[in-house]
Design a protein around this motif. Structure first.
Motif, PDB file in Angstrom:
ATOM      1  N   ARG A  30       4.174   3.358  -9.980  1.00  0.00           N
ATOM      2  CA  ARG A  30       4.339   3.336  -8.525  1.00  0.00           C
ATOM      3  C   ARG A  30       3.884   1.979  -7.984  1.00  0.00           C
ATOM      4  N   LEU A  31       4.382   1.658  -6.792  1.00  0.00           N
ATOM      5  CA  LEU A  31       4.101   0.364  -6.180  1.00  0.00           C
ATOM      6  C   LEU A  31       3.658   0.559  -4.742  1.00  0.00           C
ATOM      7  N   HIS A  59      11.501   5.264  -1.227  1.00  0.00           N
ATOM      8  CA  HIS A  59      10.296   4.647  -0.697  1.00  0.00           C
ATOM      9  C   HIS A  59       9.967   5.259   0.654  1.00  0.00           C
ATOM     10  N   GLY A  60       8.784   4.961   1.142  1.00  0.00           N
ATOM     11  CA  GLY A  60       8.369   5.438   2.446  1.00  0.00           C
ATOM     12  C   GLY A  60       7.325   4.506   3.031  1.00  0.00           C
ATOM     13  N   ARG A  61       6.912   4.837   4.250  1.00  0.00           N
ATOM     14  CA  ARG A  61       5.912   4.030   4.936  1.00  0.00           C
ATOM     15  C   ARG A  61       4.667   4.856   5.184  1.00  0.00           C
ATOM     16  N   ALA A  62       3.521   4.246   5.006  1.00  0.00           N
ATOM     17  CA  ALA A  62       2.254   4.912   5.280  1.00  0.00           C
ATOM     18  C   ALA A  62       2.223   5.338   6.744  1.00  0.00           C
ATOM     19  N   ALA A  68       2.000  10.609  -0.703  1.00  0.00           N
ATOM     20  CA  ALA A  68       1.641  10.894  -2.098  1.00  0.00           C
ATOM     21  C   ALA A  68       2.864  11.025  -3.005  1.00  0.00           C
ATOM     22  N   HIS A  69       4.026  11.285  -2.430  1.00  0.00           N
ATOM     23  CA  HIS A  69       5.248  11.487  -3.208  1.00  0.00           C
ATOM     24  C   HIS A  69       6.117  10.238  -3.327  1.00  0.00           C
ATOM     25  N   PRO A  80      -4.148   3.131  -1.768  1.00  0.00           N
ATOM     26  CA  PRO A  80      -2.999   3.619  -2.549  1.00  0.00           C
ATOM     27  C   PRO A  80      -2.743   5.110  -2.340  1.00  0.00           C
ATOM     28  N   LEU A  81      -2.241   5.463  -1.182  1.00  0.00           N
ATOM     29  CA  LEU A  81      -1.985   6.864  -0.858  1.00  0.00           C
ATOM     30  C   LEU A  81      -0.937   7.488  -1.784  1.00  0.00           C
ATOM     31  N   ASN A  82      -0.168   6.658  -2.474  1.00  0.00           N
ATOM     32  CA  ASN A  82       0.831   7.146  -3.428  1.00  0.00           C
ATOM     33  C   ASN A  82       0.336   7.036  -4.870  1.00  0.00           C
ATOM     34  N   ALA A  83      -0.950   6.791  -5.064  1.00  0.00           N
ATOM     35  CA  ALA A  83      -1.582   6.663  -6.386  1.00  0.00           C
ATOM     36  C   ALA A  83      -1.026   5.477  -7.176  1.00  0.00           C
ATOM     37  N   ALA A  84      -0.572   4.463  -6.487  1.00  0.00           N
ATOM     38  CA  ALA A  84      -0.028   3.269  -7.148  1.00  0.00           C
ATOM     39  C   ALA A  84      -1.121   2.519  -7.889  1.00  0.00           C
TER      40      ALA A  84
END
Length: 146
Positions: A30-31, A59-62, A68-69, A80-84
């Protein structure tokens, strides 16, 4: 830990970021994409949707939910709310917190080259760090120069 410095010379970040994001997500990683300017993130958001007719880069925006997805998350913070474990600093500003990631991509242009050089030097004594410096030629190809 690896930090790649990318000197944008002939293509804007919007043309370069999708390819980096594809490589990162193609490996199953993830990035997190970071810029201080929300308007810049909005432009990148549009570019990531439209960059190629035959490709899809989720992709998405914080702040918009579902962080998280998201394989690629655009944000104004290094959270890193997406665990990147990979981060792309796309506004020319180095952030020392990028060293908390497995791999960092620091993009900068001619306007921020002196700050990038200072950031490069500041990493001289960081143990276990691999640095790479890439420059873009007139044809848009990347050449490793350090």
């Amino acid at each position: 830990m690896q930090v790649d410095f990318y000197h944008l010379g002939h293509a804007p970040i919007a043309a370069v970021l999708p390819r980096i994001a594809e490589r990162v997500t193609g490996s199953g990683a993830r990035l997190l994409v970071v810029a201080d300017d929300p308007a810049m993130l909005e432009r990148l958001d549009r570019e990531l949707w439209d960059y190629a007719a035959d490709a899809f880069l989720p992709h998405g925006r914080a702040g918009q939910g579902g962080e998280a997805h998201q394989p690629v998350l655009l944000s104004t913070t290094l959270d890193p709310l997406n665990a990147a474990r990979n981060v792309a600093l796309v506004d020319g500003r180095w952030r020392a917190e990028a060293l908390d990631y497995d791999r960092s991509f620091h993009f900068f242009d001619d306007d921020s080259i002196e700050a990038a050089r200072a950031a490069w030097r500041s990493l001289n004594d960081v143990e276990g760090l691999e640095r790479r410096f890439w420059r873009q030629d007139e044809d848009g190809r990347w050449t490793r120069v350090a």
